[in-house]
Motif scaffolding. Sequence first.
Motif, PDB file in Angstrom:
ATOM      1  N   GLU A   1       0.665  -2.157 -12.254  1.00 14.83           N
ATOM      2  CA  GLU A   1      -0.426  -1.416 -12.889  1.00 14.83           C
ATOM      3  C   GLU A   1      -0.295   0.087 -12.633  1.00 14.83           C
ATOM      4  N   VAL A   2       0.190   0.457 -11.455  1.00 17.39           N
ATOM      5  CA  VAL A   2       0.410   1.881 -11.164  1.00 17.39           C
ATOM      6  C   VAL A   2       1.608   2.395 -11.952  1.00 17.39           C
TER       7      VAL A   2
ATOM      8  N   GLU B   1       1.250   3.647 -15.484  1.00 17.52           N
ATOM      9  CA  GLU B   1       0.771   5.006 -15.726  1.00 17.52           C
ATOM     10  C   GLU B   1       1.932   5.895 -16.183  1.00 17.52           C
ATOM     11  N   THR B   2       3.130   5.604 -15.715  1.00 21.85           N
ATOM     12  CA  THR B   2       4.333   6.314 -16.149  1.00 21.85           C
ATOM     13  C   THR B   2       4.922   5.679 -17.401  1.00 21.85           C
TER      14      THR B   2
ATOM     15  N   GLN C   1       0.820  -1.200   0.000  1.00 24.10           N
ATOM     16  CA  GLN C   1       0.000   0.000   0.000  1.00 24.10           C
ATOM     17  C   GLN C   1       0.858   1.256   0.000  1.00 24.10           C
TER      18      GLN C   1
ATOM     19  N   TYR D   1       2.438   1.622  -3.371  1.00 18.23           N
ATOM     20  CA  TYR D   1       1.350   2.008  -4.281  1.00 18.23           C
ATOM     21  C   TYR D   1       1.143   3.519  -4.235  1.00 18.23           C
ATOM     22  N   GLU D   2       1.119   4.065  -3.025  1.00 19.58           N
ATOM     23  CA  GLU D   2       0.950   5.517  -2.864  1.00 19.58           C
ATOM     24  C   GLU D   2       2.124   6.280  -3.485  1.00 19.58           C
TER      25      GLU D   2
ATOM     26  N   GLY E   1       2.179   6.149  -7.228  1.00 15.51           N
ATOM     27  CA  GLY E   1       1.134   6.989  -7.778  1.00 15.51           C
ATOM     28  C   GLY E   1       1.523   8.435  -7.923  1.00 15.51           C
ATOM     29  N   SER E   2       2.568   8.844  -7.211  1.00 11.32           N
ATOM     30  CA  SER E   2       3.058  10.222  -7.317  1.00 11.32           C
ATOM     31  C   SER E   2       3.912  10.428  -8.560  1.00 11.32           C
TER      32      SER E   2
END
Length: 222
Positions: free
Chosen positions: A120-121, A124-125, A78, A81-82, A85-86
């Motif tokens: 998966e996160v 995004e990059t 978690q 993940y955070e 996400g940045s």
Amino acid sequence: MDRQPAAVLFDMDGTLVDSEKVWDVALHELAALAGGRLSHPARLAMIGSSMDQSMRILREDLGQPDRDPGPDVVWIEQRVYELFGSGLVWRPGARELLAEVRAAGVPAALVTSTGRRLVEVALETLGRDSFDVTVCGDEVSRAKPDPAPYLTAAELLGVPIAGCVAIEDSPTGVASAHASGAAVLAVPCELPLAPLDGVTQRDSLRGVDLAFLARLAATAPA
């Protein structure tokens, strides 16, 4: 130009993106929550390893071998993940090489020890259309340094592993790629790499292009 590689197989952490520093933050925070401090040698031993291996190293390093790994895995996934996400920072030359591979229509795979949820996160990059297949650490029966992740990627792509070029940064990842039979380009990030027959080493991916990878594939032993 030399004949193109059958595929290019990319590691993620430390190879395409500088995510080891993100893991560094989360692992030190977890050690502190457990009432200890993660040692530098233990942290280095985790680079390129699976989640199970990393948590085992953490428990041993903290002197808590009987600590339940379940809650620690949930917590660190978690937290990372955070942090993922940045946004993640590309390694030098990685974005350009990946773009060239895709523009040329050469099959590409992401082959990582990181689990699917975090990948998966990261996509995004990296771009979800950057890879034809992704092989994650929690989707293979045997983790790096076993060759299974790279062999799985080649099988999913439908190409011979001997015609592929794998790009890695860590000793664990290089061992996995080399054992698979792929041509290997090693680009160290956090850990130095000892010279290894059949492995080409560069300081970074700056200046590495598809023609360079094609030459690696062409000269790799069958």
